[in-house]
Design a protein around this motif. Structure first.
Motif, PDB file in Angstrom:
ATOM      1  N   THR A   1       0.850  -1.182   0.000  1.00  0.00           N
ATOM      2  CA  THR A   1       0.000   0.000   0.000  1.00  0.00           C
ATOM      3  C   THR A   1       0.881   1.226   0.000  1.00  0.00           C
ATOM      4  OG1 THR A   1      -0.078   0.053   2.409  1.00  0.00           O
ATOM      5  CG2 THR A   1      -1.842  -1.150   1.282  1.00  0.00           C
ATOM      6  N   GLY A   2       0.288   2.319  -0.333  1.00  0.00           N
ATOM      7  CA  GLY A   2       1.033   3.573  -0.319  1.00  0.00           C
ATOM      8  C   GLY A   2       0.097   4.715  -0.592  1.00  0.00           C
ATOM      9  N   ALA A   3       0.582   5.924  -0.382  1.00  0.00           N
ATOM     10  CA  ALA A   3      -0.241   7.099  -0.628  1.00  0.00           C
ATOM     11  C   ALA A   3      -0.314   7.368  -2.115  1.00  0.00           C
ATOM     12  CB  ALA A   3       0.352   8.314   0.084  1.00  0.00           C
ATOM     13  N   ALA A   4      -1.508   7.520  -2.643  1.00  0.00           N
ATOM     14  CA  ALA A   4      -1.677   7.846  -4.053  1.00  0.00           C
ATOM     15  C   ALA A   4      -1.301   9.295  -4.295  1.00  0.00           C
ATOM     16  CB  ALA A   4      -3.130   7.608  -4.473  1.00  0.00           C
TER      17      ALA A   4
ATOM     18  N   LEU B   1      -8.125  -2.820   4.774  1.00  0.00           N
ATOM     19  CA  LEU B   1      -7.373  -1.642   5.201  1.00  0.00           C
ATOM     20  C   LEU B   1      -8.302  -0.478   5.537  1.00  0.00           C
ATOM     21  CD1 LEU B   1      -4.480  -1.832   2.598  1.00  0.00           C
ATOM     22  CD2 LEU B   1      -4.245  -2.111   5.072  1.00  0.00           C
ATOM     23  N   LEU B   2      -9.325  -0.298   4.745  1.00  0.00           N
ATOM     24  CA  LEU B   2     -10.283   0.773   5.011  1.00  0.00           C
ATOM     25  C   LEU B   2     -11.038   0.515   6.316  1.00  0.00           C
ATOM     26  CD1 LEU B   2     -11.506   1.084   1.339  1.00  0.00           C
ATOM     27  CD2 LEU B   2     -10.386   2.925   2.618  1.00  0.00           C
ATOM     28  N   ILE B   3     -11.389  -0.750   6.543  1.00  0.00           N
ATOM     29  CA  ILE B   3     -12.043  -1.100   7.804  1.00  0.00           C
ATOM     30  C   ILE B   3     -11.090  -0.838   8.973  1.00  0.00           C
ATOM     31  CG2 ILE B   3     -12.812  -3.068   9.199  1.00  0.00           C
ATOM     32  CD1 ILE B   3     -14.175  -4.175   6.715  1.00  0.00           C
ATOM     33  N   GLY B   4      -9.814  -1.206   8.784  1.00  0.00           N
ATOM     34  CA  GLY B   4      -8.834  -0.983   9.846  1.00  0.00           C
ATOM     35  C   GLY B   4      -8.676   0.482  10.181  1.00  0.00           C
ATOM     36  N   ALA B   5      -8.678   1.345   9.168  1.00  0.00           N
ATOM     37  CA  ALA B   5      -8.547   2.779   9.406  1.00  0.00           C
ATOM     38  C   ALA B   5      -9.759   3.317  10.150  1.00  0.00           C
ATOM     39  CB  ALA B   5      -8.371   3.504   8.071  1.00  0.00           C
ATOM     40  N   ALA B   6     -10.952   2.865   9.786  1.00  0.00           N
ATOM     41  CA  ALA B   6     -12.165   3.321  10.461  1.00  0.00           C
ATOM     42  C   ALA B   6     -12.206   2.833  11.906  1.00  0.00           C
ATOM     43  CB  ALA B   6     -13.394   2.827   9.697  1.00  0.00           C
ATOM     44  N   ALA B   7     -11.827   1.579  12.121  1.00  0.00           N
ATOM     45  CA  ALA B   7     -11.841   1.029  13.476  1.00  0.00           C
ATOM     46  C   ALA B   7     -10.891   1.799  14.382  1.00  0.00           C
ATOM     47  CB  ALA B   7     -11.458  -0.451  13.428  1.00  0.00           C
ATOM     48  N   ALA B   8      -9.717   2.151  13.860  1.00  0.00           N
ATOM     49  CA  ALA B   8      -8.755   2.915  14.661  1.00  0.00           C
ATOM     50  C   ALA B   8      -9.314   4.289  15.010  1.00  0.00           C
ATOM     51  CB  ALA B   8      -7.439   3.047  13.897  1.00  0.00           C
TER      52      ALA B   8
ATOM     53  N   ALA C   1      -5.767   4.757   5.663  1.00  0.00           N
ATOM     54  CA  ALA C   1      -5.631   3.359   5.260  1.00  0.00           C
ATOM     55  C   ALA C   1      -4.290   3.109   4.586  1.00  0.00           C
ATOM     56  CB  ALA C   1      -6.771   2.968   4.325  1.00  0.00           C
ATOM     57  N   ALA C   2      -3.792   4.122   3.853  1.00  0.00           N
ATOM     58  CA  ALA C   2      -2.523   3.974   3.139  1.00  0.00           C
ATOM     59  C   ALA C   2      -1.346   3.803   4.088  1.00  0.00           C
ATOM     60  CB  ALA C   2      -2.286   5.178   2.233  1.00  0.00           C
ATOM     61  N   ALA C   3      -1.494   4.236   5.336  1.00  0.00           N
ATOM     62  CA  ALA C   3      -0.386   4.152   6.298  1.00  0.00           C
ATOM     63  C   ALA C   3      -0.359   2.828   7.046  1.00  0.00           C
ATOM     64  CB  ALA C   3      -0.495   5.304   7.294  1.00  0.00           C
ATOM     65  N   LEU C   4      -1.376   1.996   6.857  1.00  0.00           N
ATOM     66  CA  LEU C   4      -1.459   0.740   7.593  1.00  0.00           C
ATOM     67  C   LEU C   4      -0.676  -0.380   6.905  1.00  0.00           C
ATOM     68  CD1 LEU C   4      -5.266   0.742   8.492  1.00  0.00           C
ATOM     69  CD2 LEU C   4      -3.341   1.532   9.898  1.00  0.00           C
ATOM     70  N   THR C   5      -0.292  -1.355   7.674  1.00  0.00           N
ATOM     71  CA  THR C   5       0.360  -2.543   7.125  1.00  0.00           C
ATOM     72  C   THR C   5      -0.717  -3.489   6.618  1.00  0.00           C
ATOM     73  OG1 THR C   5       2.193  -2.358   8.684  1.00  0.00           O
ATOM     74  CG2 THR C   5       1.845  -4.515   7.646  1.00  0.00           C
ATOM     75  N   PRO C   6      -0.633  -3.903   5.365  1.00  0.00           N
ATOM     76  CA  PRO C   6      -1.695  -4.758   4.823  1.00  0.00           C
ATOM     77  C   PRO C   6      -1.653  -6.150   5.424  1.00  0.00           C
ATOM     78  CG  PRO C   6       0.084  -4.551   3.236  1.00  0.00           C
ATOM     79  CD  PRO C   6       0.396  -3.585   4.350  1.00  0.00           C
ATOM     80  N   PRO C   7      -2.789  -6.794   5.557  1.00  0.00           N
ATOM     81  CA  PRO C   7      -2.822  -8.170   6.053  1.00  0.00           C
ATOM     82  C   PRO C   7      -2.364  -9.136   4.964  1.00  0.00           C
ATOM     83  CG  PRO C   7      -5.011  -7.504   5.390  1.00  0.00           C
ATOM     84  CD  PRO C   7      -4.139  -6.282   5.246  1.00  0.00           C
TER      85      PRO C   7
END
Length: 725
Positions: free
Chosen positions: A17-20, A127-134, A168-174
């Motif tokens: 992942t990365g920032a677009a 990743l989007l779910i992870g960002a929202a949960a955080a 989400a772009a800053a998270l480590t992907p599963p």
């Protein structure tokens, strides 16, 4: 094909992942190839989610009308859980280091990409779910998604994807293999009819195809090559071409001997294509003698007849004892079948725009297989492969012709000599007379039936093209072709003769001809056994079982073939009484991992006037149809393509040169001839596979078998032409 990849196309899957650019989430994945380090950053596909929630999906496979630019992005969009209407699709640039395999051929894109691209979408969703949960301070397991949003039902909260993209772009992907993919019952995009992403541009005539390309400072080019393949230029006066208004230059290209690369010829470059064409027409070129100038269609046919009577050069497969089976048979049936060379006849002729400048080359090409083209260009121009940029442009038909890149290297070389960007456009005559043809062939069959009418022996002495044990391209036959492995006494012999004309891959290579001869002779055996043609085929297929090794491309599932045979018999009303002069014909064939059965209803009126009333097709291409609209169109297009070639098409040679040069003497199917084609899909518990090719092979035999049912006349050579008159 790599058998391991066929069994598990998700192996070696790494996500990043990365920032677009401009903010948001960019999601990509890599399938590391030989010599690549795992997770080395090489991309195969990517998704961009902008701050506004807009989703851009890049389609990596060339689009030549097969609908892949729509169906592959659908896989990602489904698991990402976005509205399909919110997705923008972009065509990837040609770069295997970034995108991996970029080939529109073999009907393999769906097979190889189905699971991997779904996991890309599923990882983005995670990743989007992870960002929202955080952000909410809740467990990710308590969150879910609905199209374009992450929701937390317990607190009645929701966040748009665009608001979460940067986080989400800053998270480590599963690990993508740890994710649970959607149950097909929950699909909202996959399995639903979606129109082509380019349809609006197509129907409104927007510049979309290779032939539409324009670049600043561009000139137009034509390229004359010898009628006899590979002959060099002996002499030419270039002055008449240079004197034509608008012509900028004309020059000889020395070329080489590789029929797939840069051949000898004369180029004319002008301010317009018409001026370039007029300049070319003004040339009088003397061509050198060439060894293949002695070859002709009449010579091939005479030699094939000689070889058929002689002992075969070699045996590809021998099971049991066919001679003993024929000796003990109650009835022995013999028949000789043949089919001609045919051309691809893409509606859009070959073309390429190229710009050579400062040791670098930029190319816009409707190619099906760009990487070999890159190598050809680099070698011909003496540049590094990394200095060749190839833009994938939509092709107006491919059918295997654009797997070869001769037009690409021609355009690039002419650009270098002209000192300007050029667009090379072939004439229709160029396109037909310098094709890589489907090779002709001759099959000499013997079949033995016992007193019950069952098949006890099958032999085919196949006469084709090649030298020694090397077949010409697409001229060979797989030793596992059905009914091989299903008949105890089976023998496939082969004899070859040399060929100077170029051959290549036409829709369902090899199978496009083998389906005709095998299924036509099968029909002859059914008639000789006094059995119904469908019943005879069911008995020949036998009990459901796998012939060959599971996971391999030549494994044949008799149960799957019986399934489509039964389905097409049911949907066509097989066995019903037809009017005098009308008949039903059936055929079934396996190729490119797809099982297809076809029934045609035809009538033949006085004077041999043929009318195809309707076609029914039953198709098993796995557990899921990604885009039913596109899938249906691929089956219909394959069958109509096959009908056209069966009725009209033959390439003939004299003095080593092609005699045909236009749609007038090598005609595709006309609209007035096209019957309705009713398509039925039979889902099975197998990996989804492609559809660009498997419906072609059974169609010619179904047509010819229907003609026999209507008239009692057996068609054993193609095209049908005036054989019914």
């Amino acid at each position: 094909m790599d058998g391991e990849m066929l069994r598990d196309p998700n192996r070696r899957l790494f996500l990043q992942t990365g920032a677009a650019l401009g903010g948001g989430l960019m999601l990509s994945f890599s399938l590391s190839g030989p010599g690549q380090a795992a997770g080395d950053g090489q991309l195969n596909a990517y998704v961009r989610i902008g701050p506004d929630g807009g989703v851009t999906i890049v389609s990596k496979v060339p689009e030549v009308g097969q609908g892949i630019k729509t169906s592959l992005p659908m896989l990602i969009a489904e698991e990402l859980d976005v509205e399909w209407s919110a997705v923008t699709v972009e065509q990837a640039i040609a770069d295997t280091k970034v995108f991996g395999r970029q080939v529109a051929g073999g009907s393999m894109a769906t097979t190889l990409e189905y699971d991997g691209l779904r996991r890309v979408g599923a990882t983005g969703r995670a990743l989007l779910i992870g960002a929202a949960a955080a952000r909410w301070g809740v467990a990710a397991e308590t969150c879910a998604t609905e199209p374009g949003f992450v929701i937390h039902a317990a607190s009645n909260r929701r966040l748009a994807y665009g608001d979460l993209a940067q986080a989400a772009a800053a998270l480590t992907p599963p690990d993508p293999k740890s994710l649970t993919l959607k149950d097909p019952k929950a699909f909202r995009i996959i399995g639903k009819r979606q129109q082509s992403r380019d349809i609006d541009a197509i129907v409104t005539g927007q510049p979309l195809y290779g032939i539409d390309t324009r670049v600043p400072g561009m000139l137009y080019a034509t390229f004359a090559k010898a009628p006899t393949f590979g002959a060099k230029v002996v002499s030419v006066d270039l002055a008449p071409a240079r004197a034509v208004a608008g012509v900028k230059d004309a020059f000889v290209v020395e070329g080489g001997t590789n029929l797939q690369g840069l051949m000898p010829g004369v180029a004319v470059v002008a301010e317009s294509w018409w001026a370039a064409r007029k300049g070319r027409n003004a040339l009088e070129i003397k061509w050198a003698e060439h060894p293949t100038s002695a070859q002709s269609s009449a010579g091939f046919a005479a030699r094939a007849a000689e070889l058929a009577k002689a002992p075969p050069h070699r045996t590809l497969r021998s099971d049991g004892d066919v001679d003993a089976a024929f000796k003990g048979a109650a009835k022995v049936v013999k028949a000789a079948y043949s089919y001609p060379f045919i051309a691809h006849v893409n509606l859009e002729p070959q073309n390429c725009t190229a710009s050579f400048k400062d040791g670098k080359v930029e190319i816009w090409a409707p190619t099906q297989n760009p990487e070999p083209g890159r190598k050809l260009v680099a070698a011909a121009l003496g540049v590094a492969e990394t200095d060749v940029t190839i833009h994938l442009v939509r092709g107006g038909g491919g059918f295997g012709r654009r797997l070869m890149n001769d037009y690409m290297v021609e355009a690039a070389f002419i650009s270098k000599l002209a000192g300007a960007p050029v667009k090379l456009v072939w004439t229709r005559e160029d396109d037909i007379q310098h094709d890589f043809y489907r090779p002709g062939g001759w099959h000499n069959f013997t079949g033995g039936l016992d007193d019950k009418g069952d098949l006890v022996g099958w032999r085919d002495h196949f006469v084709t093209f090649g030298e020694g044990e090397q077949f010409a391209t697409s001229a060979g036959m797989n030793a596992t072709q059905f009914p091989g492995r299903a008949v105890a006494n089976y023998k496939l012999d082969v004899s070859v003769m040399p060929l100077g004309a170029p051959t290549g891959y036409l829709r369902a290579p090899g199978n496009n001809a083998f389906g005709f001869v095998i299924q036509s002779f099968t029909d002859e055996l059914a008639v000789a056994s006094k059995q119904d043609p469908v019943a005879f085929r069911r008995k020949l297929l036998g009990e459901p079982r796998l012939l060959g090794e599971a996971g391999q491309g030549d494994a044949f599932d008799t149960g799957r073939m019986r399934g489509v045979l039964d389905l097409v018999a049911e949907t066509s009303g097989w066995g019903r009484k037809t009017a005098k002069g009308t008949g039903l014909g059936v055929a079934c064939h396996y190729s490119h991992l797809g099982y297809v059965a076809v029934v045609m209803e035809v009538s033949v009126a006085k004077g041999g006037v043929l009318k195809i009333h309707k076609v029914w097709a039953a198709v098993d291409c796995g557990s899921q149809i990604v885009n039913p609209s596109g899938a249906e169109q691929q089956v219909q297009g394959s069958i109509l393509d096959a009908i056209g070639s069966t009725l009209h098409q033959a390439i003939t040679f004299e003095n080593g040169a092609t005699m045909q040069g236009s749609f007038g003497d090598h005609s595709p199917l006309r609209m007035v001839e096209a019957p309705p084609v009713e398509v039925h899909f039979k889902l099975s518990d197998n990996r989804p596979t492609g559809l660009g090719e498997p419906a072609y092979p059974p169609a010619p035999a179904a047509l010819c078998n229907a003609i026999f049912a209507a008239t009692g006349k057996r068609i054993r050579s193609l095209p049908i032409g005036d054989q019914l008159a």
